[in-house]
Design an enzyme around this catalytic site. Sequence first.
Site, short mmCIF file in Angstrom:
data_model
loop_
_atom_site.label_atom_id
_atom_site.label_comp_id
_atom_site.label_asym_id
_atom_site.label_seq_id
_atom_site.Cartn_x
_atom_site.Cartn_y
_atom_site.Cartn_z
CG ASP A 28 27.72 19.26 46.18
OD1 ASP A 28 27.22 18.32 45.83
OD2 ASP A 28 27.85 20.42 45.52
CD GLU A 76 29.47 22.43 41.52
OE1 GLU A 76 29.26 22.53 42.88
OE2 GLU A 76 29.77 23.11 40.88
CE LYS A 133 24.73 20.02 44.54
NZ LYS A 133 25.86 20.94 44.04
CE LYS A 136 28.92 26.66 41.73
NZ LYS A 136 29.98 25.87 41.68
CB VAL A 161 31.66 21.55 51.67
CG1 VAL A 161 31.92 20.84 52.80
CG2 VAL A 161 31.70 20.20 50.29
CB THR A 162 31.39 25.68 50.30
OG1 THR A 162 30.75 26.38 49.30
CG2 THR A 162 32.66 24.96 49.66
CB CYS A 166 26.47 23.30 46.95
SG CYS A 166 27.28 23.55 45.43
CD GLN A 206 15.32 39.31 56.88
OE1 GLN A 206 14.40 40.00 56.39
NE2 GLN A 206 16.23 38.78 56.02
C1 C5J Z 1 29.94 23.58 46.43
C2 C5J Z 1 31.37 25.26 44.95
N1 C5J Z 1 29.67 22.29 46.30
N2 C5J Z 1 31.58 25.89 46.11
N3 C5J Z 1 30.65 23.99 45.17
O1 C5J Z 1 29.85 24.40 47.09
O2 C5J Z 1 31.83 25.61 44.02
#
Ligand code: C5J
Length: 234
Positions: A28, A76, A133, A136, A161-162, A166, A206
Amino acid sequence: MAEGKISVGAEPYDFEFDPRRTALLVIDMQRDFLEPGGFGEQLGNDVSRLRQVIPPLQRLLANMREDGYLVIHTREGHRADLSDCPPAKIARGRLSCGIGDVGPMGRVLVRGSYGHDIVDELKPLSDEAVLDKPGKGAFFATDLDLMLRNHGIESLVVTGVTTEVCVNTTVREANDRGYECLVLDDCVGSYFPEFQEYALRMIKAQGGIFGWVTGSTDLLGAMAAAGASVGGRI
Ligand code: C5J
């Protein structure tokens, strides 16, 4: 270490991968999230934090392309009629300029609009897959898993990102499907420094419950030391 594998220093411990069975996922890196006037900024975020990811990711992309790794980009976004966008996602945030509305870079998070596309600095090559897509996670309602399996991929180098949205969702989805994920801390970005830190800590905690974390310099150093190019992918 098995023959042909590369080992890179990472947390919680060294990450070993077979370059022939490893893909680079670029999540993204879209204008809507990274450029002034986009969706991210409309939500009140400082996009400069995300833009810091661009130079190290450019360098990584150039090297992994050179070595012949499979590269997959994601975006996205939604169909023009928003039929693949849950009403709850459209309504969320009560935004004056939300998903599907016309903003400074065209319709927000709608496929085909200027803002929905990937930033110029990281433009996909014509032979690289660009996966659209609606959610997320990159595995939700996409053919990513099928594509990876058809290429014999077992490990993913995850960038984009972010970090807490995502990237994290995708790493969790990948982990449940049996992929081993190496997340590069300088090639993933968040609008919030504290989310960046904790999202990465959650992945490697973990015993690496979702995956491994390292930096792109370490990965590129390990790749250069191994001298391996993917050559014939399995
Ligand atoms: C992504 C968002 N790509 N933060 N989308 O992380 O809405």
